[in-house]
Scaffold this motif. Structure first.
Motif, PDB file in Angstrom:
ATOM      1  N   ARG A 129       9.299  97.658  41.831  1.00  0.00           N
ATOM      2  CA  ARG A 129      10.112  97.280  40.677  1.00  0.00           C
ATOM      3  C   ARG A 129      10.097  95.757  40.457  1.00  0.00           C
ATOM      4  N   GLU A 130      10.415  95.004  41.483  1.00  0.00           N
ATOM      5  CA  GLU A 130      10.617  93.558  41.293  1.00  0.00           C
ATOM      6  C   GLU A 130       9.312  92.770  41.305  1.00  0.00           C
ATOM      7  N   SER A 135       7.983 100.784  35.810  1.00  0.00           N
ATOM      8  CA  SER A 135       9.121 101.499  35.246  1.00  0.00           C
ATOM      9  C   SER A 135       9.574 102.578  36.234  1.00  0.00           C
ATOM     10  N   TYR A 136      10.774 103.132  35.998  1.00  0.00           N
ATOM     11  CA  TYR A 136      11.270 104.205  36.865  1.00  0.00           C
ATOM     12  C   TYR A 136      10.287 105.379  36.884  1.00  0.00           C
ATOM     13  N   LYS A 137       9.721 105.643  35.713  1.00  0.00           N
ATOM     14  CA  LYS A 137       8.794 106.770  35.601  1.00  0.00           C
ATOM     15  C   LYS A 137       7.573 106.530  36.491  1.00  0.00           C
ATOM     16  N   MET A 151      16.705 105.538  40.479  1.00  0.00           N
ATOM     17  CA  MET A 151      17.806 104.609  40.220  1.00  0.00           C
ATOM     18  C   MET A 151      18.688 104.449  41.468  1.00  0.00           C
ATOM     19  N   SER A 152      19.016 105.581  42.126  1.00  0.00           N
ATOM     20  CA  SER A 152      19.877 105.473  43.309  1.00  0.00           C
ATOM     21  C   SER A 152      19.117 104.832  44.470  1.00  0.00           C
ATOM     22  N   LEU A 154      16.803 102.505  44.210  1.00  0.00           N
ATOM     23  CA  LEU A 154      16.794 101.063  43.955  1.00  0.00           C
ATOM     24  C   LEU A 154      18.152 100.448  44.259  1.00  0.00           C
ATOM     25  N   ALA A 155      19.208 101.164  43.892  1.00  0.00           N
ATOM     26  CA  ALA A 155      20.552 100.651  44.144  1.00  0.00           C
ATOM     27  C   ALA A 155      20.742 100.429  45.647  1.00  0.00           C
ATOM     28  N   ARG A 158      18.510  97.491  46.998  1.00  0.00           N
ATOM     29  CA  ARG A 158      19.041  96.160  46.678  1.00  0.00           C
ATOM     30  C   ARG A 158      20.225  95.825  47.575  1.00  0.00           C
ATOM     31  N   GLN A 159      21.057  96.849  47.834  1.00  0.00           N
ATOM     32  CA  GLN A 159      22.190  96.648  48.714  1.00  0.00           C
ATOM     33  C   GLN A 159      21.712  96.278  50.128  1.00  0.00           C
ATOM     34  N   LEU A 161      18.877  94.877  50.922  1.00  0.00           N
ATOM     35  CA  LEU A 161      18.283  93.541  50.927  1.00  0.00           C
ATOM     36  C   LEU A 161      19.377  92.488  51.015  1.00  0.00           C
TER      37      LEU A 161
END
Lengths: 179, 258
Positions: A129-130, A135-137, A151-152, A154-155, A158-159, A161
């Motif tokens: 992603r970064e 894209s998510y797809k 999405m979850s 990535l969430a 990130r937490q 990291l």
């Protein structure tokens, strides 16, 4: 001659994504030299199976192969890397202040270390992603996961990291006492 | 910590992966939730430091040449290997005609199906947009000045719409008009991006038009819709979906309201 045509098509569609292939391998394997070997192997595997690619997202198609090669390689050479998965939730979940993050900027190594400390199955979300801007797809396609879980994932990545960056702080101060 | 309901949505919003309706809903939530606002800025800061650290690592030249050597790269000696493929023109012509017939049939079926399934408002709004593209029907009041367009609606429809100037963002205001959708007169603003017209229709959200599953495009026209402040907005254009969503985002977040 079919082979020459096929090769030209491969060079036009897939070869331009060599940087993406190397970058993903480098971050999954945490080593440039290993990444070079595995990325090369992945490119050859992609070439051999190029007939299975028709049209569409060539980068995602290639990265899926690269990812598989990386996990195969880790499984064989560094299985411990893949057992990291359960080391979560042990860190304090404090928020990182913008100032602390600004400090992190000045120190690329800190970010590299933090990113490399995440289990590969979370690290790959952030790399795709970064760094790769997928894209998510595309992430769902590359990692063979349902799109709803990206999405979850990535969430959480990130937490993690953020927690890894935070964990470096006390480690620095207490360096003299305990490691 | 961000509140549970939005924790994941926040990431979808950060990554620009929510649809216009979802993004509008999240932006509304942001206004009332300081935790989420703080969490969003923290995520943006983290993203910024990742970008600034330039973590992307390019393939070394040795890898590139090794790969090219292993697949027996043709580049550099293309003159030798370039061959004209044999083409059977008669066969090709037959195939082309067949393909054309099949695709026409499929397209007609697709259009018919879409007409039947799409909620009536999306279709009606696209119809109104198409009608407006006929000469002389674009706008009842033609002005790039929001201060002229907004008062024009007074007295013509029950509630005058939100009018913002997006000229700086390359979406100049062209004017406004009244469309009749179903049997209800509604306000439509006209914006432009290069040569593409955008119709932005506002309908009271409590009206009888049902917001079901709306297609992202009708007959080739892209449709973006969202609800804000009791009004449902419908943006219709032949502009690319991504650009139309950008337009929707700018319209929602613009502060330059009259």
């Amino acid at each position: 001659m079919l082979e020459a045509q096929e090769r030209e098509r491969f060079e036009a569609c897939v070869l331009p994504h060599l940087d993406a292939a190397f970058n993903l391998a480098r971050w999954l394997l945490r080593d440039r030299r290993d990444a070079e070997d595995v990325a090369q192997e992945a490119m050859l595997r992609a070439y051999r199976f190029f007939h299975t690619y028709r049209t569409g997202d060539a980068r995602a198609w290639l990265l899926q192969i690269v990812r598989n090669c990386c996990y195969d390689w880790l499984n064989k050479n560094r299985p411990a890397d893949l057992q990291d998965e359960l080391q979560e939730g042990s860190l304090p979940s404090k928020e990182l202040s913008p100032e602390a993050l600004a400090l992190a900027n000045q120190d690329r190594n800190r970010l590299v270390k933090a990113l490399e400390s995440l289990p590969p199955h979370f690290r790959e979300f952030l790399v795709l992603r970064e760094l790769e801007g997928c894209s998510y797809k595309e992430i769902a396609a590359i990692t063979s996961r349902p799109i709803g879980s990206v999405m979850s994932g990535l969430a959480r990545a990130r937490q993690q990291l953020r927690e890894a960056l935070l964990a470096q702080e006390p480690a620095r101060k207490e360096m003299g006492r305990a490691v | 910590m961000p509140c549970d309901y939005v924790e994941e949505r926040l990431h979808g919003y950060l990554d620009d992966e929510l649809d216009a309706a979802g993004a509008a809903e999240f932006e509304r939530h942001l206004k009332s939730c300081p935790e989420c606002s703080a969490a969003l800025s923290a995520e943006r800061a983290l993203r910024k430091s990742l970008a600034q650290a330039q973590l992307y690592e390019l393939a070394p030249a040795s890898l590139r040449s090794a790969v090219q050597a292993r697949i027996g790269s043709a580049s550099g000696k293309q003159t030798v290997t370039t061959m004209q493929p044999q083409i059977n023109w008669k066969w090709l012509a037959t195939a082309a005609i067949l393909l054309l017939a099949i695709s026409t049939a499929l397209l007609t079926m697709a259009v018919l199906r879409m007409r039947g399934a799409a909620p009536e408002f999306a279709i009606a709004a696209v119809d109104a947009h198409l009608r407006s593209l006929q000469q002389g029907h674009l706008a009842d009041v033609q002005s790039t000045d929001q201060h002229t367009v907004k008062p024009w609606f007074n007295g013509r429809i029950p509630n005058s719409p939100r009018v913002v100037d997006l000229g700086k963002e390359d979406f100049p205001l062209i004017g406004g008009r009244i469309d009749v959708v179903g049997q209800t007169p509604v306000s439509t603003l006209v914006y432009r991006r290069a040569k593409h017209m955008i119709s932005l229709t506002a309908v009271p959200a409590d009206s009888h038009f049902e917001l079901g599953k709306v297609p992202k495009s009708v007959n080739g026209y892209n449709v973006v819709h969202w609800t804000d402040n009791g009004l449902t907005y419908w943006a219709i254009s032949d502009l690319e979906l991504k650009e139309l969503e950008d337009f929707a985002h700018l319209f929602r977040t613009s502060q330059t309201e009259l």
